[in-house]
Design an enzyme around this catalytic site. Sequence first.
Site, PDB file in Angstrom:
ATOM      1  N   CYS A  81       0.850  -1.189   0.000  1.00  0.00           N
ATOM      2  CA  CYS A  81       0.000   0.000   0.000  1.00  0.00           C
ATOM      3  C   CYS A  81       0.889   1.243   0.000  1.00  0.00           C
ATOM      4  O   CYS A  81       1.952   1.272   0.615  1.00  0.00           O
ATOM      5  CB  CYS A  81      -0.929   0.121   1.186  1.00  0.00           C
ATOM      6  SG  CYS A  81      -2.034  -1.267   1.399  1.00  0.00           S
ATOM      7  N   LYS A 130       5.741  -4.167  -4.521  1.00  0.00           N
ATOM      8  CA  LYS A 130       7.197  -3.999  -4.484  1.00  0.00           C
ATOM      9  C   LYS A 130       7.778  -4.199  -3.081  1.00  0.00           C
ATOM     10  O   LYS A 130       8.796  -4.845  -2.920  1.00  0.00           O
ATOM     11  CB  LYS A 130       7.533  -2.592  -5.004  1.00  0.00           C
ATOM     12  CG  LYS A 130       9.003  -2.324  -5.171  1.00  0.00           C
ATOM     13  CD  LYS A 130       9.562  -3.066  -6.355  1.00  0.00           C
ATOM     14  CE  LYS A 130      11.046  -2.914  -6.502  1.00  0.00           C
ATOM     15  NZ  LYS A 130      11.601  -4.014  -7.291  1.00  0.00           N
ATOM     16  N   GLU A 164       6.786 -14.491 -12.194  1.00  0.00           N
ATOM     17  CA  GLU A 164       6.106 -13.355 -11.576  1.00  0.00           C
ATOM     18  C   GLU A 164       5.536 -12.360 -12.587  1.00  0.00           C
ATOM     19  O   GLU A 164       4.552 -11.700 -12.291  1.00  0.00           O
ATOM     20  CB  GLU A 164       6.984 -12.659 -10.539  1.00  0.00           C
ATOM     21  CG  GLU A 164       8.175 -11.929 -11.077  1.00  0.00           C
ATOM     22  CD  GLU A 164       9.057 -11.352  -9.969  1.00  0.00           C
ATOM     23  OE1 GLU A 164       8.545 -11.010  -8.902  1.00  0.00           O
ATOM     24  OE2 GLU A 164      10.267 -11.232 -10.203  1.00  0.00           O
ATOM     25  N   LYS A 200      11.714 -14.650 -12.235  1.00  0.00           N
ATOM     26  CA  LYS A 200      11.371 -13.500 -13.107  1.00  0.00           C
ATOM     27  C   LYS A 200      10.261 -13.883 -14.063  1.00  0.00           C
ATOM     28  O   LYS A 200       9.309 -13.135 -14.265  1.00  0.00           O
ATOM     29  CB  LYS A 200      12.578 -13.036 -13.933  1.00  0.00           C
ATOM     30  CG  LYS A 200      13.650 -12.228 -13.279  1.00  0.00           C
ATOM     31  CD  LYS A 200      13.254 -10.855 -12.828  1.00  0.00           C
ATOM     32  CE  LYS A 200      12.638 -10.868 -11.470  1.00  0.00           C
ATOM     33  NZ  LYS A 200      13.473 -10.805 -10.304  1.00  0.00           N
ATOM     34  N   GLU A 212      16.616 -17.452 -10.095  1.00  0.00           N
ATOM     35  CA  GLU A 212      16.199 -16.072 -10.339  1.00  0.00           C
ATOM     36  C   GLU A 212      15.512 -15.945 -11.708  1.00  0.00           C
ATOM     37  O   GLU A 212      14.501 -15.250 -11.844  1.00  0.00           O
ATOM     38  CB  GLU A 212      17.416 -15.142 -10.219  1.00  0.00           C
ATOM     39  CG  GLU A 212      17.185 -13.681 -10.563  1.00  0.00           C
ATOM     40  CD  GLU A 212      16.150 -12.977  -9.701  1.00  0.00           C
ATOM     41  OE1 GLU A 212      15.654 -13.541  -8.723  1.00  0.00           O
ATOM     42  OE2 GLU A 212      15.804 -11.837 -10.059  1.00  0.00           O
ATOM     43  N   ARG A 229       3.769  -0.056  -4.890  1.00  0.00           N
ATOM     44  CA  ARG A 229       3.569  -0.610  -3.548  1.00  0.00           C
ATOM     45  C   ARG A 229       2.272  -1.411  -3.411  1.00  0.00           C
ATOM     46  O   ARG A 229       2.035  -2.061  -2.403  1.00  0.00           O
ATOM     47  CB  ARG A 229       3.564   0.519  -2.512  1.00  0.00           C
ATOM     48  CG  ARG A 229       4.839   1.318  -2.487  1.00  0.00           C
ATOM     49  CD  ARG A 229       4.761   2.383  -1.440  1.00  0.00           C
ATOM     50  NE  ARG A 229       4.611   1.802  -0.125  1.00  0.00           N
ATOM     51  CZ  ARG A 229       5.604   1.388   0.642  1.00  0.00           C
ATOM     52  NH1 ARG A 229       6.841   1.498   0.211  1.00  0.00           N
ATOM     53  NH2 ARG A 229       5.377   0.869   1.833  1.00  0.00           N
ATOM     54  N   HIS A 266      17.114 -36.401 -10.796  1.00  0.00           N
ATOM     55  CA  HIS A 266      16.474 -36.903  -9.575  1.00  0.00           C
ATOM     56  C   HIS A 266      14.986 -36.570  -9.539  1.00  0.00           C
ATOM     57  O   HIS A 266      14.380 -36.572  -8.478  1.00  0.00           O
ATOM     58  CB  HIS A 266      17.187 -36.337  -8.344  1.00  0.00           C
ATOM     59  CG  HIS A 266      18.621 -36.733  -8.280  1.00  0.00           C
ATOM     60  ND1 HIS A 266      19.028 -38.013  -7.946  1.00  0.00           N
ATOM     61  CD2 HIS A 266      19.754 -36.044  -8.572  1.00  0.00           C
ATOM     62  CE1 HIS A 266      20.348 -38.088  -8.003  1.00  0.00           C
ATOM     63  NE2 HIS A 266      20.817 -36.907  -8.389  1.00  0.00           N
ATOM     64  N   TRP A 322      -2.780  -2.740  -1.571  1.00  0.00           N
ATOM     65  CA  TRP A 322      -2.477  -4.153  -1.780  1.00  0.00           C
ATOM     66  C   TRP A 322      -3.207  -4.868  -0.665  1.00  0.00           C
ATOM     67  O   TRP A 322      -2.845  -4.777   0.499  1.00  0.00           O
ATOM     68  CB  TRP A 322      -0.978  -4.395  -1.680  1.00  0.00           C
ATOM     69  CG  TRP A 322      -0.560  -5.786  -2.038  1.00  0.00           C
ATOM     70  CD1 TRP A 322      -0.281  -6.276  -3.280  1.00  0.00           C
ATOM     71  CD2 TRP A 322      -0.363  -6.889  -1.128  1.00  0.00           C
ATOM     72  NE1 TRP A 322       0.064  -7.601  -3.202  1.00  0.00           N
ATOM     73  CE2 TRP A 322       0.019  -8.009  -1.901  1.00  0.00           C
ATOM     74  CE3 TRP A 322      -0.488  -7.033   0.244  1.00  0.00           C
ATOM     75  CZ2 TRP A 322       0.290  -9.250  -1.349  1.00  0.00           C
ATOM     76  CZ3 TRP A 322      -0.230  -8.276   0.809  1.00  0.00           C
ATOM     77  CH2 TRP A 322       0.165  -9.369   0.006  1.00  0.00           C
ATOM     78  N   ASN A 344      -1.323   2.026   5.770  1.00  0.00           N
ATOM     79  CA  ASN A 344      -0.471   0.997   5.164  1.00  0.00           C
ATOM     80  C   ASN A 344       0.007   0.100   6.305  1.00  0.00           C
ATOM     81  O   ASN A 344       0.691   0.580   7.197  1.00  0.00           O
ATOM     82  CB  ASN A 344       0.714   1.687   4.469  1.00  0.00           C
ATOM     83  CG  ASN A 344       1.845   0.731   4.103  1.00  0.00           C
ATOM     84  OD1 ASN A 344       2.988   1.143   4.012  1.00  0.00           O
ATOM     85  ND2 ASN A 344       1.554  -0.519   3.888  1.00  0.00           N
ATOM     86  N   GLY A 345      -0.384  -1.168   6.271  1.00  0.00           N
ATOM     87  CA  GLY A 345       0.052  -2.076   7.332  1.00  0.00           C
ATOM     88  C   GLY A 345      -1.063  -3.015   7.719  1.00  0.00           C
ATOM     89  O   GLY A 345      -2.032  -3.197   6.983  1.00  0.00           O
TER      90      GLY A 345
HETATM   91  C1  F6R Z   1      11.140 -10.456  -7.218  1.00  0.00           C
HETATM   92  C2  F6R Z   1      11.001  -9.511  -6.143  1.00  0.00           C
HETATM   93  C3  F6R Z   1      10.779 -10.033  -4.756  1.00  0.00           C
HETATM   94  C4  F6R Z   1      11.704  -9.295  -3.785  1.00  0.00           C
HETATM   95  C5  F6R Z   1      11.375  -9.712  -2.338  1.00  0.00           C
HETATM   96  C6  F6R Z   1      12.319  -9.073  -1.356  1.00  0.00           C
HETATM   97  O1  F6R Z   1      11.360  -9.823  -8.426  1.00  0.00           O
HETATM   98  O2  F6R Z   1      11.053  -8.343  -6.337  1.00  0.00           O
HETATM   99  O3  F6R Z   1      10.980 -11.408  -4.690  1.00  0.00           O
HETATM  100  O4  F6R Z   1      13.013  -9.596  -4.103  1.00  0.00           O
HETATM  101  O5  F6R Z   1      10.068  -9.340  -2.038  1.00  0.00           O
HETATM  102  O6  F6R Z   1      12.259  -7.689  -1.415  1.00  0.00           O
HETATM  103  P1  F6R Z   1      13.386  -6.781  -0.800  1.00  0.00           P
HETATM  104  O7  F6R Z   1      14.624  -7.016  -1.567  1.00  0.00           O
HETATM  105  O8  F6R Z   1      12.870  -5.389  -0.961  1.00  0.00           O
HETATM  106  O9  F6R Z   1      13.533  -7.197   0.622  1.00  0.00           O
END
Ligand code: F6R
Length: 615
Positions: free
Chosen positions: A2, A610, A495, A492, A488, A27, A511, A75, A101-102
């Site tokens: 949020c 984010k 998501e 990517k 990773e 956010r 395996h 969110w 927010n929270g």
């Molecule tokens: C993936 C992504 C998330 C963040 C995770 C940790 O693309 O963005 O998996 O990496 O939420 O976020 P931070 O690094 O802000 O603690």
Amino acid sequence: MCGIVGYIGHREAYPIILKGLKRLEYRGYDSAGIALYDGTDIKLSKTKGKVADLEERLEKEISTTGTLGIGHTRWATHGVPNDVNSHPHYSNSGDLVIIHNGIIENYESLKKELIKRGYTFKSDTDTEVLVNLIEDVKKKEKTKLGKAVQIALNQVVGAYAIAVFDKNKPNEIVVARLGSPLAIGIGEDEFFIASDASPFIEYTKNAIYLEDEEMAVVRRHKGIKIRKIKDDSLVAPYIQELQLNLEQIEKGGYEHFMLKEIYEQPSAILDTFRGRLLSNEAIIKMAGVEDNMKKFLNANRIIIVACGTSWHAGLVAEYIFEDLARIPVEVEYASEFRYRNPIINENDVVIAISQSGETADTLAAIKLAKSKGAFVFGVCNVVGSSIARESDAGAYTHAGPEIGVASTKAFTTQITVLSLIALRLARAKGTISSSDYRTHLLELELIPGKVKTALESDAYVKTVADIYKDAKNFLYLGRGYNFPVALEGALKLKEISYIHAEGYPAAEMKHGPIALIDENMPIVVIATKKGHYEKVVSNIQEIKSRSGKIIGIVTVGDKQVKELADHVIEVPETIESLTPLLTTIPLQLLSYHIALMLGKNVDQPRNLAKAVTVE
Ligand code: F6R
């Protein structure tokens, strides 16, 4: 999660809040709302959907005048995303309006109490409970808004950044924080409130970041008064000068933030080691490491805590630290670590990695580690973030704002910082020869240029994306330093394109996952010259004999994989420990193009946000 924005001053609040919400959409973006106050009527409009949906609807619904306003982009935590659950929320009397927010964890018991006292609720949110709790306190105690907020927050368990105003007080907004960020921009006779400084960067460079358990009464013409929520003591405002500029938070001609941030990696990596890597003198200078060298050198082990992409950077760091500095490393999901009663003491060093510096699980993990006496070193991107402040020492990645929800430049700059630390410790411990050390420094200096070269594969990656965009599943394989890169790459893709993808160590394939392979399964295999090359080539052969489609990520000039793979994407050569900085690039581009071709919202994938400031 949020985003919150507020304004009080002499300008019309609406355009400031609307633009601010667009900047904070990273956010959370499942619903949005704005309340404006012109001293006579409160005008409130909110809707499920994005800020653009709100904009379209709001201007038809309400007049947009008022020099006080608050806005929210959500969110969802409590209650599905719909118009009613969207913020802002009114109190029962209609006098108070809040954004939050929270999470209020004890909202159910508070709600029951309020219902007994005659309060009714329209939404399923914890926030509507909070605003009514404030109203109840205000009435019972016959007190001002600020005091009522303080008393109410002392009854609350959870996390919050809130902004609330009272219809009877058109010149004041009350804000408070615990566990969710809140910045106050200070202009000439005007104040801006936001989850981060991006909504007000063009108006002022002066900002106060509230600390946890602080609240502030922000008054038009009269300024700000900050207090501790628990003991009511006054806090002297600490005004910081912001380093952020407008250019950094705009798309700069790119179609998406994600693409801009992928292309920013050469300069972001350079900014990460600028002033820290002095290759002429063969020196690495990092104050946070130098000042705590003894802690690092005497550590029994390093425990890395992080989530998501940052956790993947932690896995790469495990290889680097163990390989170069010969320090045992454990990499933990922060969310697991915090709840499993870990054995940890003052001889352990904990490295917390977080782009946002606000991830709730990572924050909780470092608080736990500190409580057990461990030394905590933070690797964060956002300056002044909660994790950066909670850590005993740390190093920023200096990647610049990352706005695309899928993390890209954060990952490569985290690996850069962690490489610098590992190299510095290796030198101090004598576990690396001076010639190897110099080679590493020189190679690291070449990385920005090599990332630029890796980006030149973009057009070819796009053609590969076009061929495989309709696949239902993907496998990503890598070994050694490139096993975390496989994880990773898979993250990517899933998501932002919503295609199911799994990352595996290449040798683990036989395996289990090998059963998945048929002619419909694209398999991205990282097979650079350094690091188990021959073994990965054997794995490729195993896939080939089961008709899997191979997309090889190879070192420039590779011949062997080229003969076996359906497609190869070349990256420049470098030393093994730095290959993740190059092999990641085509994987980022591949997921970007596939998601775009499938018509997905690349910068704001569904269900994600984010900064994950809730558990
Ligand atoms: C993936 C992504 C998330 C963040 C995770 C940790 O693309 O963005 O998996 O990496 O939420 O976020 P931070 O690094 O802000 O603690």
